[in-house]
Design a protein around this motif. Structure first.
Motif, PDB file in Angstrom:
ATOM      1  N   GLN A  74       0.631  -1.103  -0.010  1.00 48.85           N
ATOM      2  CA  GLN A  74       0.030  -0.074   0.252  1.00 48.85           C
ATOM      3  C   GLN A  74       0.880   1.034   0.134  1.00 48.85           C
ATOM      4  OE1 GLN A  74      -2.642  -0.756   3.344  1.00 48.85           O
ATOM      5  NE2 GLN A  74      -4.383  -1.166   1.918  1.00 48.85           N
ATOM      6  N   PHE A  75       1.847   1.362   0.924  1.00 48.73           N
ATOM      7  CA  PHE A  75       2.777   2.282   0.771  1.00 48.73           C
ATOM      8  C   PHE A  75       3.545   2.586  -0.644  1.00 48.73           C
ATOM      9  CE2 PHE A  75       7.327   4.055   1.517  1.00 48.73           C
ATOM     10  CZ  PHE A  75       6.745   5.190   2.240  1.00 48.73           C
ATOM     11  N   GLU A  76       3.774   1.682  -1.315  1.00 52.20           N
ATOM     12  CA  GLU A  76       4.419   1.500  -2.582  1.00 52.20           C
ATOM     13  C   GLU A  76       3.490   2.280  -3.367  1.00 52.20           C
ATOM     14  OE1 GLU A  76       7.290  -1.227  -5.358  1.00 52.20           O
ATOM     15  OE2 GLU A  76       5.945  -2.294  -4.055  1.00 52.20           O
ATOM     16  N   MET A  77       2.251   1.732  -3.429  1.00 50.35           N
ATOM     17  CA  MET A  77       1.311   2.349  -4.399  1.00 50.35           C
ATOM     18  C   MET A  77       0.907   3.798  -4.277  1.00 50.35           C
ATOM     19  SD  MET A  77      -1.655  -0.767  -4.941  1.00 50.35           S
ATOM     20  CE  MET A  77      -2.077  -0.949  -3.242  1.00 50.35           C
ATOM     21  N   ARG A  78       0.786   4.191  -2.801  1.00 54.18           N
ATOM     22  CA  ARG A  78       0.597   5.613  -2.514  1.00 54.18           C
ATOM     23  C   ARG A  78       1.778   6.487  -3.192  1.00 54.18           C
ATOM     24  NH1 ARG A  78      -3.502   6.318   1.065  1.00 54.18           N
ATOM     25  NH2 ARG A  78      -4.272   4.524   2.079  1.00 54.18           N
ATOM     26  N   ASN A  79       2.879   6.076  -2.790  1.00 55.09           N
ATOM     27  CA  ASN A  79       4.171   6.810  -3.518  1.00 55.09           C
ATOM     28  C   ASN A  79       4.027   6.756  -5.071  1.00 55.09           C
ATOM     29  OD1 ASN A  79       5.393   7.300  -0.940  1.00 55.09           O
ATOM     30  ND2 ASN A  79       6.788   5.679  -1.180  1.00 55.09           N
ATOM     31  N   TRP A  80       3.831   5.614  -5.545  1.00 56.93           N
ATOM     32  CA  TRP A  80       3.413   5.916  -7.095  1.00 56.93           C
ATOM     33  C   TRP A  80       2.308   6.837  -7.411  1.00 56.93           C
ATOM     34  CZ3 TRP A  80      -0.842   4.764  -9.790  1.00 56.93           C
ATOM     35  CH2 TRP A  80      -0.743   4.631 -11.280  1.00 56.93           C
ATOM     36  N   ALA A  81       1.145   6.950  -6.848  1.00 52.61           N
ATOM     37  CA  ALA A  81       0.245   7.695  -7.154  1.00 52.61           C
ATOM     38  C   ALA A  81       0.269   9.201  -6.821  1.00 52.61           C
ATOM     39  CB  ALA A  81      -1.185   7.112  -6.576  1.00 52.61           C
ATOM     40  N   GLN A  82       1.197   9.511  -5.851  1.00 50.90           N
ATOM     41  CA  GLN A  82       1.378  10.678  -5.319  1.00 50.90           C
ATOM     42  C   GLN A  82       1.626  11.879  -5.977  1.00 50.90           C
ATOM     43  OE1 GLN A  82       4.404  12.591  -4.826  1.00 50.90           O
ATOM     44  NE2 GLN A  82       3.151  14.304  -3.667  1.00 50.90           N
ATOM     45  N   PRO A  83       2.439  11.759  -7.176  1.00 47.32           N
ATOM     46  CA  PRO A  83       2.681  12.712  -8.345  1.00 47.32           C
ATOM     47  C   PRO A  83       1.315  13.157  -9.325  1.00 47.32           C
ATOM     48  CG  PRO A  83       4.081  11.308  -8.302  1.00 47.32           C
ATOM     49  CD  PRO A  83       3.367  10.590  -7.411  1.00 47.32           C
ATOM     50  N   LEU A  84       0.294  12.229  -8.908  1.00 46.10           N
ATOM     51  CA  LEU A  84      -1.173  12.383  -9.661  1.00 46.10           C
ATOM     52  C   LEU A  84      -1.961  13.481  -8.878  1.00 46.10           C
ATOM     53  CD1 LEU A  84      -1.875   8.785 -10.436  1.00 46.10           C
ATOM     54  CD2 LEU A  84      -0.958  10.488 -12.204  1.00 46.10           C
ATOM     55  N   ASN A  85      -1.633  13.690  -7.635  1.00 40.66           N
ATOM     56  CA  ASN A  85      -2.333  14.581  -6.954  1.00 40.66           C
ATOM     57  C   ASN A  85      -3.873  14.374  -6.867  1.00 40.66           C
ATOM     58  OD1 ASN A  85      -0.243  16.259  -6.216  1.00 40.66           O
ATOM     59  ND2 ASN A  85      -0.118  17.058  -8.066  1.00 40.66           N
ATOM     60  N   ILE A  86      -4.254  13.207  -6.982  1.00 40.52           N
ATOM     61  CA  ILE A  86      -5.539  12.762  -6.777  1.00 40.52           C
ATOM     62  C   ILE A  86      -5.890  13.076  -5.033  1.00 40.52           C
ATOM     63  CG2 ILE A  86      -7.414  10.945  -6.820  1.00 40.52           C
ATOM     64  CD1 ILE A  86      -5.592   9.728  -9.097  1.00 40.52           C
ATOM     65  N   PRO A  87      -7.322  13.766  -5.064  1.00 46.04           N
ATOM     66  CA  PRO A  87      -7.524  13.818  -3.540  1.00 46.04           C
ATOM     67  C   PRO A  87      -7.975  12.743  -2.917  1.00 46.04           C
ATOM     68  CG  PRO A  87      -8.723  15.299  -5.036  1.00 46.04           C
ATOM     69  CD  PRO A  87      -8.101  14.365  -5.975  1.00 46.04           C
ATOM     70  N   PRO A  88      -7.566  12.533  -1.481  1.00 44.90           N
ATOM     71  CA  PRO A  88      -7.814  11.307  -0.876  1.00 44.90           C
ATOM     72  C   PRO A  88      -9.209  10.559  -1.047  1.00 44.90           C
ATOM     73  CG  PRO A  88      -6.743  13.133   0.580  1.00 44.90           C
ATOM     74  CD  PRO A  88      -6.998  13.663  -0.631  1.00 44.90           C
ATOM     75  N   GLY A  89     -10.199  11.482  -1.090  1.00 40.11           N
ATOM     76  CA  GLY A  89     -11.709  10.785  -1.158  1.00 40.11           C
ATOM     77  C   GLY A  89     -11.828  10.412  -2.650  1.00 40.11           C
ATOM     78  N   LYS A  90     -10.862  10.388  -3.386  1.00 39.95           N
ATOM     79  CA  LYS A  90     -11.137   9.960  -4.823  1.00 39.95           C
ATOM     80  C   LYS A  90     -10.175   8.783  -5.218  1.00 39.95           C
ATOM     81  CE  LYS A  90     -13.525  13.388  -6.836  1.00 39.95           C
ATOM     82  NZ  LYS A  90     -15.000  13.199  -7.631  1.00 39.95           N
ATOM     83  N   ILE A  91      -9.496   8.355  -4.275  1.00 41.81           N
ATOM     84  CA  ILE A  91      -8.560   7.303  -4.515  1.00 41.81           C
ATOM     85  C   ILE A  91      -8.628   6.397  -3.475  1.00 41.81           C
ATOM     86  CG2 ILE A  91      -6.481   8.473  -3.939  1.00 41.81           C
ATOM     87  CD1 ILE A  91      -5.083   6.975  -6.363  1.00 41.81           C
ATOM     88  N   ARG A  92      -8.405   4.904  -3.589  1.00 39.53           N
ATOM     89  CA  ARG A  92      -8.312   4.217  -2.756  1.00 39.53           C
ATOM     90  C   ARG A  92      -7.153   2.970  -3.006  1.00 39.53           C
ATOM     91  NH1 ARG A  92     -13.807   0.820  -1.810  1.00 39.53           N
ATOM     92  NH2 ARG A  92     -12.149  -0.027  -0.101  1.00 39.53           N
ATOM     93  N   PHE A  93      -6.524   2.425  -1.974  1.00 39.84           N
ATOM     94  CA  PHE A  93      -5.452   1.328  -2.297  1.00 39.84           C
ATOM     95  C   PHE A  93      -5.863   0.099  -1.621  1.00 39.84           C
ATOM     96  CE2 PHE A  93      -3.904   5.849  -2.306  1.00 39.84           C
ATOM     97  CZ  PHE A  93      -3.318   5.867  -3.318  1.00 39.84           C
TER      98      PHE A  93
END
Length: 163
Positions: A74-93
């Protein structure tokens, strides 16, 4: 404007499932996947996303560490997605167990009514052509549209080889 029931509103907002196998993906594939998601996000700004990773068959030692493995993934996916700047309520892992990644992806997409699946494809190989691959099976069996993303470098190599 007429008020809509929440289900009607949600049915008009695309739900995109991103199947990620980051531990086995090249940096080129990771970048290509991120850029594809970025394009979808720009085209459909109200979209919701789920990054899904499947933990394959675990050894006995890995089973004892499964909570840590899920957290790491999950940490790895969050790091991968971070540059996308998707608001927390719009993305799940989500990290799910399963010996058959394609089946897990397909089941998750059906259960959660995904409108679209984005999946990466690693390099072609003779073995994959004969026995199939996760991306091939997802394309063949998904009940929604699927985008298969290849690393940019591989596409350029194929184009140069064809010239």
């Amino acid at each position: 404007e007429k008020r809509q029931h929440p289900v009607q509103r949600l049915s008009q907002v695309p739900y995109i499932l991103i199947a990620l196998d980051l531990p086995r993906s090249s940096s080129e594939l990771r970048i290509a996947l991120r850029e594809t998601v970025r394009k979808y996000r720009l085209s459909y700004p109200k979209s919701y996303f789920t990054c899904l990773s499947v933990l394959g068959k675990l050894s006995e030692t890995e089973q004892l560490r499964s909570v840590a493995l899920v957290s790491d993934r999950q940490f790895e996916m969050r790091n991968w997605a971070q540059p996308l700047n998707i608001p927390p309520g719009k993305i799940r892992f989500q990290v799910l167990p399963g010996d058959d990644p394609a089946a897990v992806i397909l089941d998750y997409a059906r259960q959660h009514m995904a409108d679209h699946i984005i999946v990466g494809a690693r390099a072609n190989s003779t073995l994959r052509r004969f026995i199939g691959s996760v991306s091939t099976r997802v394309v063949a069996e998904a009940s929604c549209s699927v985008t298969v993303v290849r690393p940019v470098r591989e596409a350029h190599v194929r184009v140069e080889a064809e010239r």
